[in-house]
Design a protein around this motif. Structure first.
Motif, PDB file in Angstrom:
ATOM      1  N   UNK A   1      42.124  23.531  41.828  1.00 13.03           N
ATOM      2  CA  UNK A   1      40.768  23.020  41.966  1.00 13.03           C
ATOM      3  C   UNK A   1      39.726  23.975  41.377  1.00 13.03           C
ATOM      4  N   UNK A   2      39.978  25.273  41.509  1.00  9.79           N
ATOM      5  CA  UNK A   2      38.994  26.251  41.056  1.00  9.79           C
ATOM      6  C   UNK A   2      39.657  27.597  40.815  1.00  9.79           C
ATOM      7  N   UNK A   3      39.157  28.299  39.791  1.00 10.25           N
ATOM      8  CA  UNK A   3      39.657  29.628  39.430  1.00 10.25           C
ATOM      9  C   UNK A   3      38.467  30.589  39.444  1.00 10.25           C
ATOM     10  N   UNK A   4      38.566  31.647  40.239  1.00 10.64           N
ATOM     11  CA  UNK A   4      37.478  32.613  40.391  1.00 10.64           C
ATOM     12  C   UNK A   4      38.005  34.005  40.080  1.00 10.64           C
ATOM     13  N   UNK A   5      37.302  34.728  39.213  1.00 11.64           N
ATOM     14  CA  UNK A   5      37.641  36.119  38.908  1.00 11.64           C
ATOM     15  C   UNK A   5      36.473  37.000  39.325  1.00 11.64           C
ATOM     16  N   UNK A   6      36.762  38.000  40.147  1.00 14.24           N
ATOM     17  CA  UNK A   6      35.749  38.971  40.563  1.00 14.24           C
ATOM     18  C   UNK A   6      36.228  40.365  40.186  1.00 14.24           C
ATOM     19  N   UNK A   7      35.401  41.096  39.449  1.00 11.15           N
ATOM     20  CA  UNK A   7      35.756  42.438  38.984  1.00 11.15           C
ATOM     21  C   UNK A   7      34.703  43.430  39.430  1.00 11.15           C
ATOM     22  N   UNK A   8      35.170  44.527  40.013  1.00 10.23           N
ATOM     23  CA  UNK A   8      34.289  45.622  40.437  1.00 10.23           C
ATOM     24  C   UNK A   8      34.613  46.854  39.601  1.00 10.23           C
ATOM     25  N   UNK A   9      33.603  47.361  38.855  1.00 11.09           N
ATOM     26  CA  UNK A   9      33.758  48.571  38.050  1.00 11.09           C
ATOM     27  C   UNK A   9      33.033  49.721  38.745  1.00 11.09           C
ATOM     28  N   UNK A  10      33.720  50.846  38.901  1.00 12.64           N
ATOM     29  CA  UNK A  10      33.178  51.980  39.652  1.00 12.64           C
ATOM     30  C   UNK A  10      32.860  53.166  38.749  1.00 12.64           C
ATOM     31  N   UNK A  11      31.983  54.041  39.240  1.00 14.45           N
ATOM     32  CA  UNK A  11      31.583  55.234  38.493  1.00 14.45           C
ATOM     33  C   UNK A  11      32.747  56.202  38.280  1.00 14.45           C
ATOM     34  N   UNK A  12      33.735  56.184  39.192  1.00 20.48           N
ATOM     35  CA  UNK A  12      34.830  57.160  39.104  1.00 20.48           C
ATOM     36  C   UNK A  12      35.969  56.676  38.203  1.00 20.48           C
ATOM     37  N   UNK A  13      35.673  55.743  37.298  1.00 17.05           N
ATOM     38  CA  UNK A  13      36.626  55.249  36.305  1.00 17.05           C
ATOM     39  C   UNK A  13      37.775  54.469  36.959  1.00 17.05           C
ATOM     40  N   UNK A  14      37.471  53.757  38.051  1.00 14.57           N
ATOM     41  CA  UNK A  14      38.436  52.884  38.697  1.00 14.57           C
ATOM     42  C   UNK A  14      37.861  51.471  38.772  1.00 14.57           C
ATOM     43  N   UNK A  15      38.736  50.523  39.064  1.00 20.30           N
ATOM     44  CA  UNK A  15      38.290  49.132  39.195  1.00 20.30           C
ATOM     45  C   UNK A  15      39.085  48.438  40.288  1.00 20.30           C
ATOM     46  N   UNK A  16      38.521  47.359  40.818  1.00 13.95           N
ATOM     47  CA  UNK A  16      39.213  46.445  41.726  1.00 13.95           C
ATOM     48  C   UNK A  16      38.983  45.024  41.207  1.00 13.95           C
TER      49      UNK A  16
END
Length: 276
Positions: A69-84
Protein backbone atom coordinates in the motif's frame (compact mmCIF):
# COMPACT_ATOMS: atom_id res chain seq x y z
CA UNK A 1 76.79 57.27 20.66
CA UNK A 2 76.37 57.54 16.88
CA UNK A 3 76.98 53.81 16.40
CA UNK A 4 73.76 52.94 18.26
CA UNK A 5 71.43 54.31 15.56
CA UNK A 6 72.40 51.86 12.76
CA UNK A 7 72.02 48.98 15.22
CA UNK A 8 68.64 50.24 16.36
CA UNK A 9 67.45 50.75 12.78
CA UNK A 10 68.60 47.25 11.77
CA UNK A 11 66.78 45.71 14.73
CA UNK A 12 63.63 47.64 13.91
CA UNK A 13 63.79 46.51 10.26
CA UNK A 14 64.12 42.85 11.23
CA UNK A 15 61.17 43.21 13.63
CA UNK A 16 58.94 44.72 10.95
CA UNK A 17 59.90 42.03 8.42
CA UNK A 18 59.12 39.28 10.92
CA UNK A 19 55.74 40.80 11.83
CA UNK A 20 54.72 41.35 8.24
CA UNK A 21 55.69 37.93 6.92
CA UNK A 22 52.30 36.39 7.81
CA UNK A 23 50.14 39.13 6.27
CA UNK A 24 50.26 37.83 2.66
CA UNK A 25 49.12 34.34 3.72
CA UNK A 26 46.25 35.81 5.74
CA UNK A 27 45.23 37.98 2.82
CA UNK A 28 45.34 34.93 0.51
CA UNK A 29 43.18 32.87 2.85
CA UNK A 30 40.62 35.62 3.23
CA UNK A 31 40.45 35.99 -0.56
CA UNK A 32 39.59 32.30 -1.10
CA UNK A 33 35.99 31.85 -2.34
CA UNK A 34 33.64 30.17 0.13
CA UNK A 35 32.10 26.80 -0.77
CA UNK A 36 28.45 26.82 -1.90
CA UNK A 37 25.73 25.80 0.55
CA UNK A 38 24.04 22.42 0.28
CA UNK A 39 21.09 23.51 2.42
CA UNK A 40 20.42 26.80 4.21
CA UNK A 41 21.46 25.16 7.48
CA UNK A 42 24.88 23.80 6.58
CA UNK A 43 27.97 24.72 4.62
CA UNK A 44 30.24 22.31 2.78
CA UNK A 45 33.85 22.27 3.92
CA UNK A 46 36.90 22.33 1.59
CA UNK A 47 37.66 18.64 2.10
CA UNK A 48 35.39 16.56 -0.16
CA UNK A 49 36.41 13.35 1.61
CA UNK A 50 35.40 14.49 5.11
CA UNK A 51 31.79 14.39 6.27
CA UNK A 52 32.44 17.21 8.77
CA UNK A 53 30.24 20.18 7.95
CA UNK A 54 28.10 18.32 5.41
CA UNK A 55 24.30 18.18 5.43
CA UNK A 56 22.82 16.49 8.52
CA UNK A 57 19.29 15.91 9.77
CA UNK A 58 16.20 13.92 8.78
CA UNK A 59 15.17 13.07 5.22
CA UNK A 60 12.01 11.27 4.09
CA UNK A 61 10.16 10.07 0.99
CA UNK A 62 6.62 8.71 0.60
CA UNK A 63 6.68 6.35 -2.37
CA UNK A 64 4.19 4.29 -4.36
CA UNK A 65 4.57 0.55 -4.03
CA UNK A 66 3.72 -2.19 -6.53
CA UNK A 67 3.37 -4.97 -3.97
CA UNK A 68 2.16 -2.95 -0.99
CA UNK A 69 0.00 0.00 0.00
CA UNK A 70 2.82 2.41 0.82
CA UNK A 71 6.62 2.61 0.87
CA UNK A 72 8.32 5.04 3.26
CA UNK A 73 12.06 5.72 3.54
CA UNK A 74 13.41 7.74 6.47
CA UNK A 75 17.12 8.57 6.66
CA UNK A 76 18.95 10.27 9.52
CA UNK A 77 22.44 11.68 8.80
CA UNK A 78 24.59 12.53 11.83
CA UNK A 79 27.58 14.81 12.42
CA UNK A 80 29.73 11.87 13.58
CA UNK A 81 29.67 10.30 10.08
CA UNK A 82 26.98 7.74 10.96
CA UNK A 83 23.45 7.17 9.70
CA UNK A 84 20.22 5.40 10.63
CA UNK A 85 17.80 4.31 7.93
CA UNK A 86 14.26 2.97 8.22
CA UNK A 87 12.72 1.35 5.13
CA UNK A 88 9.02 0.63 5.69
CA UNK A 89 6.58 -1.17 3.42
CA UNK A 90 2.97 -1.12 4.60
CA UNK A 91 0.14 -3.36 3.42
CA UNK A 92 -3.41 -3.77 4.68
CA UNK A 93 -2.49 -6.87 6.65
CA UNK A 94 0.90 -5.95 8.07
CA UNK A 95 3.87 -3.61 8.02
CA UNK A 96 7.46 -4.58 7.32
CA UNK A 97 10.28 -2.36 8.54
CA UNK A 98 13.94 -2.78 7.72
CA UNK A 99 16.27 -0.78 9.96
CA UNK A 100 19.88 -0.22 8.94
CA UNK A 101 22.67 1.68 10.68
CA UNK A 102 26.25 2.30 9.67
CA UNK A 103 28.81 4.84 8.54
CA UNK A 104 29.07 7.45 5.78
CA UNK A 105 32.04 7.20 3.41
CA UNK A 106 33.08 9.45 0.53
CA UNK A 107 32.37 7.93 -2.87
CA UNK A 108 35.39 7.10 -5.04
CA UNK A 109 34.82 10.13 -7.26
CA UNK A 110 34.94 12.49 -4.29
CA UNK A 111 38.71 12.78 -4.24
CA UNK A 112 40.37 15.76 -5.84
CA UNK A 113 42.35 13.81 -8.47
CA UNK A 114 39.22 12.17 -9.89
CA UNK A 115 37.39 15.51 -10.06
CA UNK A 116 40.26 17.08 -12.02
CA UNK A 117 40.09 14.31 -14.63
CA UNK A 118 36.31 14.48 -15.03
CA UNK A 119 34.18 16.50 -17.37
CA UNK A 120 32.01 18.98 -15.38
CA UNK A 121 28.87 17.08 -16.35
CA UNK A 122 30.38 13.92 -14.78
CA UNK A 123 31.47 15.49 -11.52
CA UNK A 124 30.61 13.23 -8.60
CA UNK A 125 31.34 15.73 -5.84
CA UNK A 126 29.01 15.44 -2.85
CA UNK A 127 28.40 11.74 -3.47
CA UNK A 128 28.64 9.48 -0.43
CA UNK A 129 28.26 5.79 0.35
CA UNK A 130 26.14 4.46 3.21
CA UNK A 131 27.90 1.38 4.53
CA UNK A 132 26.33 -1.08 6.95
CA UNK A 133 28.03 -1.97 10.22
CA UNK A 134 29.69 -4.97 8.53
CA UNK A 135 31.17 -2.70 5.83
CA UNK A 136 28.77 -3.60 3.00
CA UNK A 137 27.69 -0.75 0.70
CA UNK A 138 23.93 -0.34 1.27
CA UNK A 139 23.10 2.86 -0.63
CA UNK A 140 24.58 5.92 -2.28
CA UNK A 141 23.48 9.52 -1.73
CA UNK A 142 24.18 12.70 -3.63
CA UNK A 143 23.71 16.08 -1.92
CA UNK A 144 21.65 18.58 -3.89
CA UNK A 145 20.27 22.04 -3.18
CA UNK A 146 16.84 20.61 -2.29
CA UNK A 147 17.61 17.31 -0.58
CA UNK A 148 19.22 13.94 -1.32
CA UNK A 149 19.29 11.82 -4.44
CA UNK A 150 19.12 8.38 -2.82
CA UNK A 151 20.20 5.23 -4.67
CA UNK A 152 19.41 1.98 -2.88
CA UNK A 153 21.55 -0.99 -3.94
CA UNK A 154 19.87 -4.29 -4.67
CA UNK A 155 21.11 -6.46 -1.81
CA UNK A 156 19.94 -9.72 -3.42
CA UNK A 157 22.65 -10.25 -6.03
CA UNK A 158 25.12 -12.91 -7.07
CA UNK A 159 28.83 -12.43 -6.61
CA UNK A 160 29.48 -11.52 -10.25
CA UNK A 161 26.31 -9.48 -10.80
CA UNK A 162 26.63 -5.73 -11.09
CA UNK A 163 24.78 -3.77 -8.41
CA UNK A 164 21.36 -2.54 -9.43
CA UNK A 165 20.08 0.69 -7.93
CA UNK A 166 16.64 1.99 -7.07
CA UNK A 167 16.75 5.79 -7.20
CA UNK A 168 14.42 8.05 -5.21
CA UNK A 169 14.58 11.60 -3.89
CA UNK A 170 14.55 12.24 -0.14
CA UNK A 171 13.28 15.59 1.12
CA UNK A 172 14.73 17.23 4.25
CA UNK A 173 12.04 17.39 6.93
CA UNK A 174 11.61 19.25 10.21
CA UNK A 175 9.25 18.37 13.08
CA UNK A 176 6.03 20.36 13.27
CA UNK A 177 3.79 20.83 16.31
CA UNK A 178 0.39 19.09 16.21
CA UNK A 179 -2.80 19.80 18.16
CA UNK A 180 -4.77 16.56 17.96
CA UNK A 181 -8.39 16.30 19.12
CA UNK A 182 -8.78 12.64 18.08
CA UNK A 183 -8.80 10.01 20.80
CA UNK A 184 -6.67 6.88 20.47
CA UNK A 185 -4.92 8.34 17.43
CA UNK A 186 -1.28 9.42 17.49
CA UNK A 187 -0.30 12.00 14.85
CA UNK A 188 3.15 13.42 14.14
CA UNK A 189 3.89 16.04 11.47
CA UNK A 190 6.95 17.13 9.52
CA UNK A 191 7.43 20.21 7.37
CA UNK A 192 9.06 19.37 4.04
CA UNK A 193 12.04 21.73 3.76
CA UNK A 194 13.86 23.24 0.77
CA UNK A 195 11.27 22.31 -1.84
CA UNK A 196 10.51 24.55 -4.76
CA UNK A 197 7.10 25.74 -3.56
CA UNK A 198 4.57 26.43 -6.26
CA UNK A 199 3.52 30.04 -6.67
CA UNK A 200 -0.25 29.95 -6.84
CA UNK A 201 -1.34 33.56 -6.61
CA UNK A 202 1.41 35.93 -5.52
CA UNK A 203 2.31 35.91 -2.68
CA UNK A 204 0.47 32.63 -1.85
CA UNK A 205 2.59 29.46 -1.96
CA UNK A 206 1.90 25.73 -1.58
CA UNK A 207 3.85 24.26 1.36
CA UNK A 208 4.04 20.47 1.86
CA UNK A 209 3.85 18.48 5.09
CA UNK A 210 4.13 14.77 5.94
CA UNK A 211 1.79 13.37 8.62
CA UNK A 212 2.36 10.01 10.31
CA UNK A 213 -1.02 8.82 11.62
CA UNK A 214 -1.17 5.81 13.96
CA UNK A 215 -4.72 4.57 14.44
CA UNK A 216 -4.74 2.92 17.88
CA UNK A 217 -8.53 2.79 18.14
CA UNK A 218 -10.74 -0.29 17.65
CA UNK A 219 -12.27 0.98 14.39
CA UNK A 220 -11.07 2.30 11.03
CA UNK A 221 -10.18 5.99 10.89
CA UNK A 222 -11.55 8.14 8.06
CA UNK A 223 -9.99 11.61 7.75
CA UNK A 224 -11.19 14.39 5.44
CA UNK A 225 -9.28 17.40 4.15
CA UNK A 226 -11.42 19.78 6.25
CA UNK A 227 -10.31 17.91 9.40
CA UNK A 228 -6.81 19.41 8.95
CA UNK A 229 -6.03 23.08 9.52
CA UNK A 230 -2.73 24.95 9.74
CA UNK A 231 -2.55 27.88 12.17
CA UNK A 232 0.14 30.55 11.89
CA UNK A 233 1.67 32.62 14.69
CA UNK A 234 -0.95 35.32 14.10
CA UNK A 235 -3.77 32.75 14.64
CA UNK A 236 -4.78 32.78 10.97
CA UNK A 237 -6.06 29.42 9.69
CA UNK A 238 -5.35 27.75 6.35
CA UNK A 239 -7.26 24.81 4.88
CA UNK A 240 -5.53 21.61 3.81
CA UNK A 241 -5.27 20.30 0.27
CA UNK A 242 -4.93 16.51 0.24
CA UNK A 243 -4.64 14.11 -2.68
CA UNK A 244 -7.53 11.60 -2.50
CA UNK A 245 -5.07 8.69 -2.47
CA UNK A 246 -3.95 9.79 1.02
CA UNK A 247 -7.50 9.84 2.44
CA UNK A 248 -8.18 6.13 2.37
CA UNK A 249 -9.51 4.75 5.70
CA UNK A 250 -6.74 3.74 8.08
CA UNK A 251 -7.39 0.27 9.53
CA UNK A 252 -7.34 -0.26 13.26
CA UNK A 253 -3.90 -0.61 14.86
CA UNK A 254 -2.13 0.55 11.71
CA UNK A 255 0.10 3.50 10.84
CA UNK A 256 -0.10 5.48 7.63
CA UNK A 257 1.76 8.48 6.19
CA UNK A 258 -0.07 11.16 4.24
CA UNK A 259 1.12 14.20 2.32
CA UNK A 260 -0.74 17.46 2.99
CA UNK A 261 -0.37 20.86 1.35
CA UNK A 262 -1.28 24.21 2.91
CA UNK A 263 -1.44 27.39 0.84
CA UNK A 264 -0.12 30.51 2.53
CA UNK A 265 2.32 33.39 1.86
CA UNK A 266 6.03 32.72 2.18
CA UNK A 267 6.23 35.41 4.87
CA UNK A 268 3.87 33.47 7.17
CA UNK A 269 5.34 31.63 10.18
CA UNK A 270 3.48 28.35 10.59
CA UNK A 271 2.80 27.47 14.22
CA UNK A 272 0.70 24.29 14.57
CA UNK A 273 -1.39 21.83 12.60
CA UNK A 274 -4.79 21.24 14.16
CA UNK A 275 -6.59 17.91 13.78
CA UNK A 276 -10.31 18.40 14.43
Amino acid sequence: MLNRYPIALSTLSLFLVACGSTDPSREYQSALPSEPQITPKTEVQNSATSWTGQTTGNFRALLPCDNCEQHVIHLRLNDDQTFQLSDIKRSKQRQRENQVAGTIQAAQGNNQQDKQNQHPSQNTANEWLLNTENGQAYARIQLTAHGLQFSLYNQKKTQNQQKNETQVFLHPVENMQVSNALKHVDIQAEHVQNVEVKELNDPVMAHDYFLAIHNQSDQALQLHANDLVLVDQQYQEYAAVVDPQFLEPIPTQQKQWIKVSFHYPASVQADVIKIK
